[in-house]
Design an enzyme around this catalytic site. Structure first.
Site, short mmCIF file in Angstrom:
data_model
loop_
_atom_site.label_atom_id
_atom_site.label_comp_id
_atom_site.label_asym_id
_atom_site.label_seq_id
_atom_site.Cartn_x
_atom_site.Cartn_y
_atom_site.Cartn_z
N TYR A 32 -28.93 -14.53 34.42
CA TYR A 32 -29.79 -14.49 33.24
C TYR A 32 -30.90 -13.48 33.42
O TYR A 32 -31.12 -12.97 34.52
CB TYR A 32 -30.36 -15.88 32.94
CG TYR A 32 -31.47 -16.32 33.88
CD1 TYR A 32 -31.19 -16.70 35.19
CD2 TYR A 32 -32.80 -16.34 33.46
CE1 TYR A 32 -32.21 -17.08 36.05
CE2 TYR A 32 -33.82 -16.73 34.32
CZ TYR A 32 -33.51 -17.10 35.61
OH TYR A 32 -34.52 -17.48 36.46
N LYS B 209 -30.17 -13.02 40.20
CA LYS B 209 -30.86 -13.86 39.21
C LYS B 209 -29.85 -14.82 38.60
O LYS B 209 -29.33 -14.62 37.49
CB LYS B 209 -31.54 -13.00 38.14
CG LYS B 209 -32.60 -13.79 37.37
CD LYS B 209 -33.58 -12.87 36.70
CE LYS B 209 -34.51 -13.62 35.77
NZ LYS B 209 -35.39 -14.58 36.45
N GLU C 153 -41.85 -16.44 47.62
CA GLU C 153 -42.27 -16.14 46.25
C GLU C 153 -42.55 -17.47 45.55
O GLU C 153 -42.46 -18.52 46.15
CB GLU C 153 -41.18 -15.36 45.52
CG GLU C 153 -39.86 -16.13 45.43
CD GLU C 153 -38.73 -15.35 44.78
OE1 GLU C 153 -39.01 -14.47 43.95
OE2 GLU C 153 -37.57 -15.63 45.10
N LEU D 182 -36.39 -12.80 44.69
CA LEU D 182 -35.92 -12.06 43.52
C LEU D 182 -36.79 -10.81 43.39
O LEU D 182 -38.02 -10.91 43.46
CB LEU D 182 -36.06 -12.92 42.26
CG LEU D 182 -35.53 -12.22 41.01
CD1 LEU D 182 -34.01 -12.24 41.00
CD2 LEU D 182 -36.07 -12.85 39.75
N1 PMP Z 1 -39.10 -14.87 41.35
C1 PMP Z 1 -38.37 -15.79 40.71
C2 PMP Z 1 -37.67 -16.83 41.51
C3 PMP Z 1 -38.29 -15.77 39.30
O1 PMP Z 1 -37.56 -16.70 38.66
C4 PMP Z 1 -39.00 -14.80 38.58
C5 PMP Z 1 -38.97 -14.80 37.07
N2 PMP Z 1 -37.83 -14.17 36.60
C6 PMP Z 1 -39.74 -13.85 39.29
C7 PMP Z 1 -39.77 -13.91 40.68
C8 PMP Z 1 -40.49 -12.76 38.58
O2 PMP Z 1 -39.59 -11.79 38.13
P1 PMP Z 1 -39.88 -10.98 36.80
O3 PMP Z 1 -41.15 -10.21 37.02
O4 PMP Z 1 -38.71 -10.09 36.65
O5 PMP Z 1 -40.01 -11.97 35.70
#
Ligand code: PMP
Length: 308
Positions: free
Chosen positions: A51, A166, A199, A224
């Site tokens: 996603y 993701k 994270e 991620l």
């Molecule tokens: N880490 C995780 C586990 C996430 O789910 C997200 C949100 N998508 C992020 C980091 C931040 O990524 P992004 O800046 O692409 O939203």
């Protein structure tokens, strides 16, 4: 409320009340209440899907190019064949935004491996399923949160070894976020076996060290690769900030000058307490606020001619 007739799948946006949300499901634009996938969808059965969440500001997608890059990486890593090429996918994304008449909010896009009788192994030829929704979000709520800063808790990272994909398989993230909410916090920062922060459950974690260096964990399968993280790193480097992509521990975060998190929906959000301990004076840090401004001033939105 004026509801489009079930057959009005291509009604012009002007005739659709903004409250009647329209979803995109495998080639069709449908009122949300009529949007369905099969119970044999592997996304439902196995969380066998990927996603993206893309912010919408002033009716425009934010960083769509980077989100589509990551979607392609996730699909390739799992051997999912995307049901649509990049350009038509982007056209559908924009069209769904238009039909929902949303100015501020988010677009959610999910691709599952497809529908097949339940069995762990999957058939070689399976048509991936694509679902998209758009949701409005009050701008003021995000601004108030950014002004006050948020609290986070720390928890053991219980996820798998490919957090760079993701995937819709989010159970550890869901449980961590729920634990944070129950503790009165906004986010949970996940901690690996070595005591280093990986994270957040749905965001990337950052600190500003005593020397004023921005620190966030290096990219690897343990996190991620956040789109916001990537864009902010590039902007900060360009603007001459000192940046270090490296691990940091919880004690280091507690002693940090500032802390913040980034995500597509929260942008740059100050963290003012970790596990109930104030960071510095417990107020959003000035460097964090400058970074948030830098991000907002350079919001990576698509130009009329297309993305990147
Ligand atoms: N880490 C995780 C586990 C996430 O789910 C997200 C949100 N998508 C992020 C980091 C931040 O990524 P992004 O800046 O692409 O939203």
């Amino acid at each position: 409320m004026i509801r489009p007739a079930p057959s009005a799948r291509i009604a012009p946006a002007s005739r659709i009340a903004p409250t009647s949300r329209i979803a995109y499901v495998n080639g069709r634009y449908l009122p949300l209440r009529d949007a369905r996938v099969s119970i044999d969808d592997r996304g439902y059965q196995f969380a066998d899907g990927i996603y993206e969440v893309c912010a919408l500001v002033d009716g425009l997608l934010v960083d769509a190019g980077r989100h589509l890059d990551r979607l392609e990486r996730s699909a390739a890593a799992l051997g999912i064949v995307l049901p649509m090429a990049r350009r038509p996918l982007l056209l559908v994304m924009r069209e769904l935004v238009r039909r929902n008449a949303v100015q501020h909010g988010l677009l959610y896009l999910q691709i599952s491996r497809g529908t097949a009788p339940r069995e762990h192994a999957f058939p070689a030829t399976l048509q991936a399923a694509l679902v998209m929704t758009v949701r409005a979000q009050a701008r003021a709520a995000g601004e108030a949160r950014a002004a006050a800063g948020v609290r986070v808790i720390t928890l053991a990272d219980q996820r798998w070894a490919r957090c760079d994909i993701k995937s819709t398989a989010l159970l550890p993230n869901v449980l961590a976020k729920q634990a944070a909410r129950e503790a009165g916090a906004y986010e949970a920062w996940l901690v690996d076996r070595d005591g280093a922060v990986t994270e957040g459950s749905s965001s990337n974690a950052w600190i500003v060290d005593a020397a004023g260096t921005l620190v966030t964990r290096e990219r690897s399968p343990a996190i991620l690769g956040g789109v916001t993280r990537e864009t902010l790193l590039a902007l900060a480097l360009q603007a001459g900030w000192a940046v270090a992509e490296r691990r940091f521990t919880v004690p280091e975060a507690l002693a940090a000058r500032e802390a913040f998190l980034t995500s597509a929906t929260a942008f740059v959000l100050p963290v003012v307490a970790i596990d109930g301990v104030k960071i510095a004076d417990g107020r959003p840090g000035t460097l964090t606020q400058r970074l948030a401004q830098l991000y907002r001033d350079n919001l990576p939105q698509e130009r009329a001619a297309g993305v990147r």
